[in-house]
Structures are given as C-alpha cells and as structure tokens.
Design an enzyme around this catalytic site. Structure first.
Site, PDB file in Angstrom:
ATOM      1  NE  ARG A  57      -3.427   2.780   0.699  1.00 18.18           N
ATOM      2  CZ  ARG A  57      -4.340   3.307  -0.140  1.00 18.18           C
ATOM      3  NH1 ARG A  57      -4.557   2.812  -1.347  1.00 18.18           N
ATOM      4  NH2 ARG A  57      -4.776   4.468   0.064  1.00 18.18           N
ATOM      5  CB  CYS A  73     -10.186  13.295   3.336  1.00 15.51           C
ATOM      6  SG  CYS A  73      -8.966  12.865   5.111  1.00 15.51           S
ATOM      7  CB  CYS A  75      -6.708  10.160   4.321  1.00 13.71           C
ATOM      8  SG  CYS A  75      -6.765  10.837   2.712  1.00 13.71           S
ATOM      9  CG  ASP A 135      -2.291  13.177  -8.064  1.00  8.93           C
ATOM     10  OD1 ASP A 135      -1.435  13.304  -7.052  1.00  8.93           O
ATOM     11  OD2 ASP A 135      -2.716  12.250  -7.814  1.00  8.93           O
ATOM     12  NE  ARG A 137      -1.436  11.609  -4.982  1.00  7.42           N
ATOM     13  CZ  ARG A 137      -2.618  10.844  -4.727  1.00  7.42           C
ATOM     14  NH1 ARG A 137      -2.748  10.295  -3.649  1.00  7.42           N
ATOM     15  NH2 ARG A 137      -3.510  10.673  -5.609  1.00  7.42           N
ATOM     16  CB  THR A 158      -3.929   1.405  -5.205  1.00  4.75           C
ATOM     17  OG1 THR A 158      -4.522   2.832  -5.117  1.00  4.75           O
ATOM     18  CG2 THR A 158      -3.881   0.543  -6.636  1.00  4.75           C
ATOM     19  CE  LYS A 163      -1.991   6.081  -3.898  1.00  7.49           C
ATOM     20  NZ  LYS A 163      -2.180   5.736  -2.696  1.00  7.49           N
TER      21      LYS A 163
END
Length: 183
Positions: A57, A73, A75, A135, A137, A158, A163
C-alpha cells in the site's frame, strides 16, 4: 536484527539513509524502516517480511485524516483498512509518502481546499478554485525504496490506477491491483 540499525546506500546515484527497528502495532508485529533522502525527505515503511509477492500500500500523507480523524476525507479510514488487510498477508508493506499532503500540494493548500469544499460540497471544484486540481504526487522515491528492499514485483493495494502506472514508469512490476473491497 538489532533493535535499531542505520544503513547508508546509494540507489541510482541518490544517497539515502535507513534506520530500522521492530514495532508492535494493534495489528501485529512488523519492522519499521525510515528512509531519509539527500533532500531531507523522510519516508516511513511498515514492513512484514514473508514469502511470495508482497501486497504493498502506498499511502499519501494526510494530517487531517490520520491525526485528527477528519471525516472530510477517507484517508484515516483507508490507513486503518490497509493495515488490517496487510497484516492478514504473509508478505506486505505500507509506504507512507510524507510531503504529499493534498495530492502533493501541501497542508497549507489543503486547508484552502477544505474551506472551499465546505462552501461548495464539490471537492473537484474546491481544488480548482485554489489551483490544486492536478495531482502533483511523485512516486520516484517509492520506487527507489521498493528496489532497495528487493521488491521489484508487487501486488498493489489501491483504488487508484495512476499509482500503478507511475510505479511501472520506474520498472516496478505490478502483478495485481487489489482494491479495498476485493477479496
């Protein structure tokens, strides 16, 4: 393994330092590894050694969700679900991407997004209003860590295909993508 060890290594010309220790969690025992890169970025990894293809993960930092249990959120809940699933596996890791708050825009920007979200109830609109719709990231350091750990072929936990695609760019083989609701 000693309770704490420090390693200096060079991966693709990048210097990284690693400290490791055993850790007890409410889910079980594991190894905690903290990777520190030249640019001072620190990425913690919770690692459960085992046989077979590891389930991994990659979790982006979320201060509001994981520290304050914000309901704005998911998360915090994702981290809890991920840890439960990972500890059920014979071989697993959770890589926590520091400095990736709000899709890489940072905590300061996230507060602006949150304020806009509370007014519009549309998260995408809230992100656009503060110029944070893209995004940002980056997964290069995650790939370096996986390679250093010898994990170049993984299953990925995911709901985000991006990702997997990003990790593939760095020669990480994604054997399987597993969502949270799939057995």
């Amino acid at each position: 393994m000693k309770s704490v060890r420090t390693l200096l290594m060079f991966q693709g010309g990048t210097r990284m330092e690693v400290k490791t220790s055993n850790i007890n969690t409410i889910y079980g025992k594991a190894e905690i590894m903290v990777f520190k890169f030249e640019d001072e970025l620190i990425i913690p990894v919770l690692y459960k050694r085992g046989e077979g293809v590891p389930l991994v993960r990659v979790q982006s930092q979320c201060f509001l969700g994981t520290v304050f249990s914000s309901t704005d959120c998911d998360c915090g809940e994702q981290v809890k679900m991920a840890l439960k699933i990972l500890f059920e596996q014979p071989h697993a890791a959770l890589i926590y991407m520091m400095n990736q708050e709000a899709r890489g825009h940072g905590l300061y920007k996230k507060i602006e997004i949150l304020s806009n979200y509370h007014h519009s109830h549309d998260i995408e609109k809230a992100r656009m209003l503060v110029g944070a719709s893209r995004d940002m990231r980056k997964y290069d350091k995650v790939a370096e860590i996986l390679k250093e750990m010898g994990l170049t072929s993984i299953s990925l936990l995911t709901e985000n295909e991006k990702k997997a695609n990003e990790l593939r760019k760095y020669a990480i083989v994604i054997e399987k993508i597993r969502g949270f609701n799939i057995d």
